[in-house]
Design a protein around this motif. Structure first.
Motif, PDB file in Angstrom:
ATOM      1  N   ASP A   1    -131.141 -56.711 -84.299  1.00 49.56           N
ATOM      2  CA  ASP A   1    -131.646 -57.942 -83.682  1.00 49.56           C
ATOM      3  C   ASP A   1    -131.772 -57.888 -82.168  1.00 49.56           C
ATOM      4  O   ASP A   1    -131.884 -58.923 -81.512  1.00 49.56           O
ATOM      5  CB  ASP A   1    -130.763 -59.127 -84.088  1.00 49.56           C
ATOM      6  CG  ASP A   1    -130.948 -59.487 -85.560  1.00 49.56           C
ATOM      7  OD1 ASP A   1    -132.100 -59.466 -86.033  1.00 49.56           O
ATOM      8  OD2 ASP A   1    -129.943 -59.768 -86.229  1.00 49.56           O
ATOM      9  N   THR A   2    -131.720 -56.679 -81.626  1.00 49.49           N
ATOM     10  CA  THR A   2    -131.930 -56.516 -80.184  1.00 49.49           C
ATOM     11  C   THR A   2    -132.370 -55.078 -79.918  1.00 49.49           C
ATOM     12  O   THR A   2    -132.060 -54.186 -80.698  1.00 49.49           O
ATOM     13  CB  THR A   2    -130.647 -56.829 -79.379  1.00 49.49           C
ATOM     14  OG1 THR A   2    -130.872 -56.492 -78.015  1.00 49.49           O
ATOM     15  CG2 THR A   2    -129.444 -56.078 -79.892  1.00 49.49           C
TER      16      THR A   2
ATOM     17  N   GLN B   1    -128.351 -59.818 -70.692  1.00 48.51           N
ATOM     18  CA  GLN B   1    -128.484 -58.710 -69.757  1.00 48.51           C
ATOM     19  C   GLN B   1    -127.846 -57.499 -70.429  1.00 48.51           C
ATOM     20  O   GLN B   1    -126.708 -57.590 -70.878  1.00 48.51           O
ATOM     21  CB  GLN B   1    -127.722 -58.994 -68.460  1.00 48.51           C
ATOM     22  CG  GLN B   1    -128.169 -60.232 -67.738  1.00 48.51           C
ATOM     23  CD  GLN B   1    -129.445 -59.979 -66.967  1.00 48.51           C
ATOM     24  OE1 GLN B   1    -129.604 -58.937 -66.338  1.00 48.51           O
ATOM     25  NE2 GLN B   1    -130.361 -60.929 -67.030  1.00 48.51           N
TER      26      GLN B   1
ATOM     27  N   GLU C   1    -131.159 -67.640 -80.263  1.00 54.31           N
ATOM     28  CA  GLU C   1    -131.947 -66.671 -79.501  1.00 54.31           C
ATOM     29  C   GLU C   1    -131.755 -66.880 -78.015  1.00 54.31           C
ATOM     30  O   GLU C   1    -131.469 -67.981 -77.562  1.00 54.31           O
ATOM     31  CB  GLU C   1    -133.436 -66.805 -79.865  1.00 54.31           C
ATOM     32  CG  GLU C   1    -133.702 -66.382 -81.288  1.00 54.31           C
ATOM     33  CD  GLU C   1    -135.171 -66.508 -81.680  1.00 54.31           C
ATOM     34  OE1 GLU C   1    -136.021 -66.708 -80.788  1.00 54.31           O
ATOM     35  OE2 GLU C   1    -135.442 -66.400 -82.882  1.00 54.31           O
ATOM     36  N   GLY C   2    -131.923 -65.790 -77.285  1.00 59.73           N
ATOM     37  CA  GLY C   2    -131.810 -65.865 -75.837  1.00 59.73           C
ATOM     38  C   GLY C   2    -132.128 -64.521 -75.213  1.00 59.73           C
ATOM     39  O   GLY C   2    -132.447 -63.554 -75.914  1.00 59.73           O
ATOM     40  N   ILE C   3    -132.083 -64.483 -73.880  1.00 59.89           N
ATOM     41  CA  ILE C   3    -132.292 -63.228 -73.154  1.00 59.89           C
ATOM     42  C   ILE C   3    -130.962 -62.858 -72.506  1.00 59.89           C
ATOM     43  O   ILE C   3    -130.501 -63.550 -71.589  1.00 59.89           O
ATOM     44  CB  ILE C   3    -133.363 -63.374 -72.043  1.00 59.89           C
ATOM     45  CG1 ILE C   3    -134.630 -64.055 -72.566  1.00 59.89           C
ATOM     46  CG2 ILE C   3    -133.649 -62.019 -71.399  1.00 59.89           C
ATOM     47  CD1 ILE C   3    -135.528 -63.198 -73.406  1.00 59.89           C
TER      48      ILE C   3
ATOM     49  N   PRO D   1    -132.933 -57.156 -68.537  1.00 56.60           N
ATOM     50  CA  PRO D   1    -133.045 -58.310 -69.443  1.00 56.60           C
ATOM     51  C   PRO D   1    -133.327 -57.823 -70.865  1.00 56.60           C
ATOM     52  O   PRO D   1    -134.107 -56.878 -71.056  1.00 56.60           O
ATOM     53  CB  PRO D   1    -134.244 -59.090 -68.902  1.00 56.60           C
ATOM     54  CG  PRO D   1    -134.685 -58.379 -67.681  1.00 56.60           C
ATOM     55  CD  PRO D   1    -134.005 -57.064 -67.574  1.00 56.60           C
TER      56      PRO D   1
ATOM     57  N   ALA E   1    -133.844 -59.279 -74.898  1.00 56.07           N
ATOM     58  CA  ALA E   1    -133.891 -60.385 -75.858  1.00 56.07           C
ATOM     59  C   ALA E   1    -132.958 -60.080 -77.027  1.00 56.07           C
ATOM     60  O   ALA E   1    -132.782 -58.923 -77.407  1.00 56.07           O
ATOM     61  CB  ALA E   1    -135.308 -60.583 -76.360  1.00 56.07           C
ATOM     62  N   PHE E   2    -132.368 -61.118 -77.586  1.00 54.66           N
ATOM     63  CA  PHE E   2    -131.518 -60.918 -78.770  1.00 54.66           C
ATOM     64  C   PHE E   2    -131.651 -62.108 -79.701  1.00 54.66           C
ATOM     65  O   PHE E   2    -132.098 -63.190 -79.303  1.00 54.66           O
ATOM     66  CB  PHE E   2    -130.056 -60.729 -78.366  1.00 54.66           C
ATOM     67  CG  PHE E   2    -129.401 -62.000 -77.915  1.00 54.66           C
ATOM     68  CD1 PHE E   2    -128.794 -62.851 -78.834  1.00 54.66           C
ATOM     69  CD2 PHE E   2    -129.409 -62.380 -76.577  1.00 54.66           C
ATOM     70  CE1 PHE E   2    -128.204 -64.042 -78.425  1.00 54.66           C
ATOM     71  CE2 PHE E   2    -128.820 -63.575 -76.170  1.00 54.66           C
ATOM     72  CZ  PHE E   2    -128.225 -64.404 -77.094  1.00 54.66           C
ATOM     73  N   ARG E   3    -131.248 -61.860 -80.924  1.00 52.20           N
ATOM     74  CA  ARG E   3    -131.128 -62.951 -81.896  1.00 52.20           C
ATOM     75  C   ARG E   3    -129.771 -62.796 -82.564  1.00 52.20           C
ATOM     76  O   ARG E   3    -129.394 -61.700 -82.955  1.00 52.20           O
ATOM     77  CB  ARG E   3    -132.232 -62.820 -82.943  1.00 52.20           C
ATOM     78  CG  ARG E   3    -132.051 -63.787 -84.099  1.00 52.20           C
ATOM     79  CD  ARG E   3    -133.211 -63.752 -85.051  1.00 52.20           C
ATOM     80  NE  ARG E   3    -133.271 -62.487 -85.782  1.00 52.20           N
ATOM     81  CZ  ARG E   3    -134.179 -62.221 -86.728  1.00 52.20           C
ATOM     82  NH1 ARG E   3    -135.131 -63.088 -86.999  1.00 52.20           N
ATOM     83  NH2 ARG E   3    -134.156 -61.071 -87.370  1.00 52.20           N
TER      84      ARG E   3
END
Ligand SMILES: [Zn+2]
Length: 817
Positions: free
Chosen positions: A584-585, A621, A617-619, A639, A641-643
């Motif tokens: 997921d990332t 580091q 979800e978000g971004i 940066p 992204a991940f879930r």
């Protein structure tokens, strides 16, 4: 905790044996609404219930056939030839699956399942010896003829001769199954087996009887309490109480102390801390609650409440899992809650639910349901796949490689426990307190359902509409008139009040918006007391209560005393704890990810993922070490992204790695280190996990089991070796070795002595002018030597006489390329 005045008052009342049934006045003041009264109709639990019924239970029966768990009964009963197969306490697995099947039969007519269970019960009955004894491994062992291959149960031939023999543990599960089966079918075939056995146990065990010791593995206390409730037979209750009271009293003991492992170190009413094997412990605490209710003795409850505080303040995982340490499947030291090697046995989660639910039934306090809910939705559900036919035994909070649930285990306690727990889940939604003139209905869990409660003899139909756990709005509609005043208590979960766990072991970074409550559209102001808001009313058909619990994504942080979670954050939304899986990332490594407090996090629902789940979800580091021009290193950020997905459904996809706790600050990140001479070397050893040597993970102490280490156990007193082959010839001048030593826990110690060699062609030669060969615990042992250009180094280690040894980390200094 506060006691109900009624309990304290009743404690003085002389107990009178009832003729037929257990006396209802000697019970928990708050009574759970049985699972039979709650029809679940939601998108979360209903599929789990169906899977349990359609897959898990039939599948587990099949596994019992395959593994001879059922044949063992036929063999013990002389219906079939053959020796005992499996582990000596395997009888218990079958009993638990029958208990689960009985719950299914309670809810629906299923002649095929009913007949199948009867066929198994016939074998169980055949296996029972004339006086009621039932334990197939010993019966088969004693019936074997001269010269036949025999499975030897622990403890030798006499009954009850092995403290850890599990005879009592197994029949405890038999009693639970028998009560459930009788209630489901009205039949006595299994119940008669159970009572015949229980009568034998009651004749045999007691303070003045032949056997006056407690079981090595608790469970029979709960079983006897259930049997007592059904039959009203006083001996069952007395013997259950005896088994609790016999614990921790060495005097007159047949086998000496079982010690802390089996919670046998002190009398149960004097215990203060959760110690030892976690399933044994939590079954015992649940049993203590039962007996306390039935004999109206608050001293047991005072003890388990002290222990409860110890657990929730120092020994609970954010998933609600308990039992951190794999070595003894049990509780570790306070705040010692490692994530990667977290044990968190599925059975321990089930036992934790039992224990917390019973404490609630004593007090009506929501904090116990908060812990129960946390365990239920996270650590417990993680133990079974969405498909219902694979299982986790330990439930770690972080992994590196791929993990998948197993189809079965030699010790199959967890799958069989799941078989009986899941069908009973609707029984945790509501509870009723009928003491006093104003009866109270507790709404403990928010689950879309249609229920018929019985309150002071009157039927009260209630409908719950909600999309919990993905949405915090719930509407409860009253579907029948009431004649009296009924108090409705709605639980405001800790997560909606800004309290991650009672006592503050875990805390939320932000306090959520306040909940709102309305009755028939009119806003009601109500303050929270003991975790509930209350509405007093004479209810009419059609009355509608609406509760809105704002459900933002919440950041959880841990007490700094939990070393592993320092500088880290976990994500929670509603009761669900989330995790990130490698799939997921795009991040190179999950431990390098950092979610700072200003990162925006979005909670969503993804209908196409894993049967429909919430996601976050978000971004983030991603932190990575980069080499500066001056040769130093700096932490770069990218940066990424991940879930995140619910932890309870992890390991369903082809994923590398999983983590619940992620960096919140740089203190909490562990980016992949820059390559070193050691990390780019190929490691070999006389024995052991060579990848541990150069994984660049820093141990906290020599005994740090949470850090990957190489060991030579059980090889003791030998000359062992480890080697590095460098990626290219390199000029080296020093090494550092961090020895593994688990004094107080295992059989590894720092070495007697060691030597260092470099490779010269095909030969290993001692390094020149070595400074020293340190054998100091809890630190790196540094050795400098005359610089030499070579393509490999070798350490030879002489273990201490009678001891094994090992290494956490081995570093090399030299001219890095
Ligand atoms: Zn288990």
């Amino acid at each position: 905790m506060h006691f109900r005045s009624s309990i304290l008052a009743a404690a003085a009342v002389v107990l009178i044996s009832s003729a037929a049934r257990a006396d209802r006045s000697h019970e928990y003041p708050v009574r759970p609404v049985p699972f039979t009264a709650v029809e679940v109709a939601d998108g979360f639990w209903a599929p789990r219930l169906e899977t349990s019924r359609e897959t898990t239970i039939p599948y587990c029966f099949e596994k019992c056939e395959e593994t001879d768990r059922i044949a063992n009964f036929a063999r013990a009963g002389g219906l079939q030839d053959g020796k005992f197969e499996g582990i000596y306490f395997n009888d218990s697995d079958l009993y638990k699956i029958i208990e689960g099947a009985a719950y299914v039969l309670t809810l629906e007519k299923n002649p095929k399942l009913d007949a199948y269970v009867d066929s198994i019960i016939a074998k169980i009955a055949a296996a029972q010896e004339d006086d009621g004894y039932l334990y197939t491994s010993r019966t088969i062992f004693l019936a074997a003829k001269e010269g036949e291959e025999r499975y030897h149960p622990p403890g030798g031939e006499p009954r009850w001769s092995a403290p850890g023999g599990h005879e009592l543990y197994c029949v405890g599960h038999l009693y639970e199954a028998a009560v459930a089966h009788h209630k489901a079918t009205g039949k006595r075939n299994l119940l008669d087996v159970a009572t015949k056995n229980a009568d034998l146990i009651c004749r045999t065990f007691g303070p003045d009887k032949k056997e006056n010791w407690p079981p090595g593995h608790q469970e029979i206390e709960i079983g006897l309490a259930r049997l007592y409730r059904l039959t009203g037979k006083q001996e069952y209750l007395d013997t259950a109480k005896f088994f609790l009271d016999a614990r921790g009293r060495a005097e007159g003991r047949k086998f000496g102390l079982f010690g802390k492992y089996s919670q046998d170190h002190r009398p149960v009413v004097e215990q203060e801390h959760a110690v030892g094997h976690a399933v044994r412990a939590a079954y015992m605490y649940a049993g203590m609650a039962d007996i306390a209710a039935l004999v109206q003795d608050p001293s047991y409850v005072k003890a388990i409440d002290r222990i409860w505080n110890d657990v929730v303040r120092t020994k609970l995982y954010v998933t609600g899992g308990i039992g951190a340490a794999g070595g003894h499947e049990g509780f570790g030291d306070p705040y010692d809650l490692p994530n990667r090697v977290a044990y968190c046995e599925t059975c321990a989660s089930i036992a934790n639910v039992y224990w917390n639910h019973r404490l609630f039934c004593f007090t009506g306090e929501g904090k116990y349901i908060d812990i129960m809910e946390r365990t239920l939705y996270n650590a417990l559900l993680s133990g079974v796949s969405l498909q219902g036919n694979t299982f986790f035994y330990p439930n770690p909070l972080e992994t590196e490689g791929r993990r998948s649930r197993a189809p079965w285990f030699g010790c199959a306690c967890c799958p069989s426990n799941i078989s009986r727990f899941i069908p009973s889940m609707p029984g945790y939604v509501y509870a009723v307190d009928e003491e006093g003139d104003r009866p109270t209905v507790y709404v403990n869990l928010y689950v879309a359902s249609d229920s018929t409660l019985t309150v002071q003899g009157e039927k009260l139909r209630m409908k719950q509409a909600t999309n919990y756990p993905w949405d915090g709005r719930a509407a409860i509609t009253i579907d029948s008139d009431t004649t009296g005043n009924v108090t409705l208590k709605l639980r405001i979960p800790g997560w909606a009040r800004g309290e991650a766990t009672p006592g503050g072991l875990y805390q939320f970074v932000d306090i959520p918006e306040r909940f709102t409550l309305s009755v028939n559209g009119a806003r009601v102001e109500s303050k929270v007391s003991d975790g509930y808001v209350r509405i007093d009313r004479t209810w009419k058909k059609g009355d509608r209560v609406e509760l809105t619990l704002p459900m933002p994504v919440q950041r959880v942080i841990a007490d700094r005393a939990i070393h592993e979670d320092r500088g880290k954050v976990a994500l929670q939304r509603g009761p669900i704890v989330y995790c990130i899986e490698g799939v997921d990332t795009e991040a190179k490594s999950l431990p390098g990810l950092m979610i700072e407090d200003d990162v925006e996090l979005t909670g969503k629902f993804d209908a196409d993922l894993l049967g429909g789940v919430g996601t976050i979800e978000g971004i983030a580091q991603e932190t990575r070490w980069v080499k500066g021009e001056d040769g130093g290193k700096t932490l770069a950020r990218l940066p990424m992204a991940f879930r995140a997905i619910p932890y309870c459904v992890w390991a369903h996809r082809d994923a590398e790695g999983m983590a619940i706790w992620l960096g919140r600050t740089t203190e909490g990140v562990r980016p992949d280190p820059l390559p070193t001479i050691a990390s780019t070397s190929t490691a070999r050893a006389s024995k052991g996990d060579v990848a541990a040597l150069n994984d660049q993970r820093e141990p906290r102490t020599s005994g740090d089991h949470a850090n990957r280490f190489l060991h030579w156990w059980p090889s003791k007193g030998n000359l062992e070796w480890v080697e590095y082959k460098f990626a290219a010839p390199t000029k080296v001048n020093a090494v550092e070795v961090y020895w593994f030593d688990d004094t107080g826990r295992g059989q590894c110690r720092i070495p007697e002595s060691w030597k260092l060699f470099y490779r010269d062609g095909e030969a290993w030669k001692p390094v020149a002018r070595p400074s020293e060969f340190g054998c100091t615990i809890d630190t790196y042992n540094r050795t400098t030597f005359e610089p030499v250009t070579t393509d490999g180094l070798r350490i030879e280690v002489q273990s201490q006489e009678g001891w094994a040894g090992g290494i956490h980390e081995w570093k090399i200094e030299g001219e890095e390329k």
